[in-house]
Design an enzyme around this catalytic site. Structure first.
Site, PDB file in Angstrom:
ATOM      1  N   GLU A  90       5.966   3.718   1.678  1.00 40.91           N
ATOM      2  CA  GLU A  90       5.243   4.587   2.596  1.00 40.91           C
ATOM      3  C   GLU A  90       3.997   3.898   3.138  1.00 40.91           C
ATOM      4  OE1 GLU A  90       6.789   8.969   1.411  1.00 40.91           O
ATOM      5  OE2 GLU A  90       5.159   8.199   0.185  1.00 40.91           O
ATOM      6  N   CYS A 103      -3.015   2.522   5.974  1.00 42.73           N
ATOM      7  CA  CYS A 103      -2.932   2.438   4.513  1.00 42.73           C
ATOM      8  C   CYS A 103      -1.569   1.832   4.166  1.00 42.73           C
ATOM      9  CB  CYS A 103      -3.085   3.849   3.944  1.00 42.73           C
ATOM     10  SG  CYS A 103      -2.916   3.938   2.157  1.00 42.73           S
ATOM     11  N   CYS A 110       5.509   1.260  -8.621  1.00 41.80           N
ATOM     12  CA  CYS A 110       4.248   0.696  -9.131  1.00 41.80           C
ATOM     13  C   CYS A 110       4.435   0.166 -10.538  1.00 41.80           C
ATOM     14  CB  CYS A 110       3.153   1.771  -9.126  1.00 41.80           C
ATOM     15  SG  CYS A 110       1.487   1.089  -9.450  1.00 41.80           S
ATOM     16  N   CYS A 114      -0.501   5.564 -13.920  1.00 39.38           N
ATOM     17  CA  CYS A 114      -1.602   6.536 -13.916  1.00 39.38           C
ATOM     18  C   CYS A 114      -1.008   7.955 -13.916  1.00 39.38           C
ATOM     19  CB  CYS A 114      -2.489   6.321 -12.699  1.00 39.38           C
ATOM     20  SG  CYS A 114      -3.126   4.622 -12.596  1.00 39.38           S
ATOM     21  N   CYS A 117      -0.848  10.147 -10.547  1.00 34.78           N
ATOM     22  CA  CYS A 117      -0.355   9.578  -9.289  1.00 34.78           C
ATOM     23  C   CYS A 117       1.159   9.724  -9.162  1.00 34.78           C
ATOM     24  CB  CYS A 117      -0.749   8.100  -9.208  1.00 34.78           C
ATOM     25  SG  CYS A 117      -0.193   7.312  -7.679  1.00 34.78           S
ATOM     26  N   CYS A 333      -3.966  10.552  -0.903  1.00 36.08           N
ATOM     27  CA  CYS A 333      -4.013   9.662  -2.073  1.00 36.08           C
ATOM     28  C   CYS A 333      -3.168  10.217  -3.199  1.00 36.08           C
ATOM     29  CB  CYS A 333      -5.431   9.534  -2.598  1.00 36.08           C
ATOM     30  SG  CYS A 333      -6.601   8.878  -1.441  1.00 36.08           S
TER      31      CYS A 333
HETATM   32  N1  SAH Z   1      -3.160   1.123  -7.315  1.00 36.19           N
HETATM   33  C1  SAH Z   1      -4.322   1.086  -6.471  1.00 36.19           C
HETATM   34  C2  SAH Z   1      -4.073   1.575  -5.043  1.00 36.19           C
HETATM   35  C3  SAH Z   1      -3.265   2.843  -4.867  1.00 36.19           C
HETATM   36  S1  SAH Z   1      -3.996   4.383  -5.290  1.00 36.19           S
HETATM   37  C4  SAH Z   1      -5.449   1.878  -7.096  1.00 36.19           C
HETATM   38  O1  SAH Z   1      -5.215   2.572  -8.084  1.00 36.19           O
HETATM   39  O2  SAH Z   1      -6.574   1.787  -6.627  1.00 36.19           O
HETATM   40  C5  SAH Z   1      -5.262   4.664  -4.121  1.00 36.19           C
HETATM   41  C6  SAH Z   1      -6.310   5.687  -4.593  1.00 36.19           C
HETATM   42  O3  SAH Z   1      -5.725   6.986  -4.752  1.00 36.19           O
HETATM   43  C7  SAH Z   1      -6.911   5.341  -5.966  1.00 36.19           C
HETATM   44  O4  SAH Z   1      -8.308   5.430  -5.906  1.00 36.19           O
HETATM   45  C8  SAH Z   1      -6.355   6.411  -6.884  1.00 36.19           C
HETATM   46  O5  SAH Z   1      -7.216   6.665  -7.956  1.00 36.19           O
HETATM   47  C9  SAH Z   1      -6.211   7.584  -5.937  1.00 36.19           C
HETATM   48  N2  SAH Z   1      -5.249   8.595  -6.367  1.00 36.19           N
HETATM   49  C10 SAH Z   1      -4.089   8.389  -7.004  1.00 36.19           C
HETATM   50  N3  SAH Z   1      -3.468   9.573  -7.247  1.00 36.19           N
HETATM   51  C11 SAH Z   1      -4.265  10.534  -6.726  1.00 36.19           C
HETATM   52  C12 SAH Z   1      -4.157  11.958  -6.615  1.00 36.19           C
HETATM   53  N4  SAH Z   1      -3.097  12.602  -7.097  1.00 36.19           N
HETATM   54  N5  SAH Z   1      -5.154  12.614  -6.000  1.00 36.19           N
HETATM   55  C13 SAH Z   1      -6.206  11.948  -5.472  1.00 36.19           C
HETATM   56  N6  SAH Z   1      -6.351  10.614  -5.521  1.00 36.19           N
HETATM   57  C14 SAH Z   1      -5.402   9.913  -6.146  1.00 36.19           C
END
Ligand code: SAH
Length: 349
Positions: A90, A103, A110, A114, A117, A333
């Site tokens: 995406e 983006c 991945c 986390c 996510c 995000c």
């Molecule tokens: N792996 C990298 C880039 C992808 S995530 C990283 O972790 O930075 C991009 C951003 O989205 C990160 O700051 C992450 O903490 C945030 N993010 C991930 N899941 C989210 C969610 N469910 N709600 C809000 N932000 C989220």
């Protein structure tokens, strides 16, 4: 094909292939002047000798994705599902005043897990190549509204960029190279969940902007939501940022902090956040959690987000709330794992 597709080649490499820097410059000018991504390399290119071009065009290519999905949110945010070589990733275009931010994804799925996510649901499919990252930019850029050119790129889509650092560094080099597309180093931001070896190398080798997804103020909480914090804890990550600042890098550095109701959003967290970042030239982006089904995590009430922000700012820390864009189309995000993509992953296509 024996050569990388054109969007993954640096100016120097292209110059070697075409046996002339001037021809390489012509080629880049051509590619980045296209309003829409062409389906293939042309038979000939003005300014480039036919013999050199034919040899190059036979060995290289354009890395054109198949568009599997396109969704547009009421705020103008557009999410694309782009397929490259059997995986769909995406890419999101986010319009702002006078510009658009693209983006891009760095992996299909991945390598990290986390808990908050959605991308982790896909598991890890494969690393993306630099040309696939640049091709995402080219594709999303082509439809940017007039007056809102795609001048910014964030590596905040699917994937952990620092688990795929060679290809990410190459993509950053291509995106910022002269003469085209020549994005400013400061306008390209690589975001990491905190993979320390990659972070240290990036800080030494790149001048692009950095975002560190901190998301907690104690190792205990951070481990619960980001399991790899056990390997690379908060102090080690912030130590790397301090070392970068001490080297005089002047890098634009963001600390991303997703707010979860009752988990990391207390006044004590706000105070600890400020203390952790003291003497670091970093700006904080607060991201209200975008829920996705399957976790017990909740978004804090609006008032709590506002109060957390005010408490951080009152202590002199630069800090903004990033209210979600494109939530209606699951483009915000942490929401990048669309149903169509999950189906494709399950089908192994
Ligand atoms: N792996 C990298 C880039 C992808 S995530 C990283 O972790 O930075 C991009 C951003 O989205 C990160 O700051 C992450 O903490 C945030 N993010 C991930 N899941 C989210 C969610 N469910 N709600 C809000 N932000 C989220």
């Amino acid at each position: 094909m024996s050569l990388r597709p054109l969007p993954g080649l640096t100016l120097d490499e292209l110059g070697r292939e075409l046996q002339s820097r001037a021809r390489a410059v012509e080629t880049l000018r051509w590619l980045y002047a296209q309003a829409a991504v062409p389906p293939r390399l042309p038979e000939a290119l003005p300014g480039v000798s036919q013999q050199a071009w034919s040899r190059f065009a036979a060995a290289s290519g354009l890395c054109v994705p198949s568009v599997r999905a396109r969704q547009e949110a009421p705020d103008g945010t557009v999410k694309y599902g782009l397929e490259f070589d059997g995986v769909t990733v995406e890419t999101v275009r986010i319009p702002a005043r006078g510009r658009s931010t693209i983006c891009v994804s760095s992996q299909a799925g991945c390598t990290r897990a986390c808990v908050f996510c959605a991308t982790k649901e896909l598991g890890f499919l494969r690393h993306l190549r630099a040309e696939e990252m640049v091709a995402q930019y080219l594709w999303a850029r082509a439809e940017a509204p007039p007056g809102q050119p795609a001048s910014n790129v964030v590596f905040m889509g699917m994937g952990e960029p620092f688990d795929n650092l060679d290809e990410v560094l190459r993509a950053v080099e291509v995106l910022t190279q002269s003469p085209a597309p020549q994005l400013r180093q400061v306008s390209v931001t690589v975001s990491t969940s905190g993979v320390l070896p990659g972070l240290e190398r990036f800080l030494k080798e790149s001048r692009a902007s950095l975002a560190l997804s901190l998301n907690a103020t104690t190792d205990e909480v951070r481990e619960r939501v980001m399991p790899h914090n056990r390997t690379w804890p908060i102090a080690a990550l912030l130590g790397a940022l301090r070392a970068d600042a001490a080297r005089g890098s002047k890098r634009e550095t963001f600390v991303e902090y997703v707010l979860f109701d009752g988990v990391n959003d207390t006044d004590a967290d706000a105070d600890r956040l400020v203390a952790l970042l003291r003497e670091l030239p970093a700006r904080v982006n607060l991201i209200p959690y975008n829920p996705y089904p399957g976790t017990a995590l909740r978004t804090p009430p609006h008032q709590r987000i506002v109060a957390f922000h005010a408490r951080v700012v009152a202590q002199g820390q630069l800090c903004l709330v990033r209210w979600p864009r494109g939530r209606e189309i699951a483009a915000a995000c942490g929401q990048l794992a669309g149903a169509e993509i999950r189906d494709a992953a399950a089908g192994g296509s």
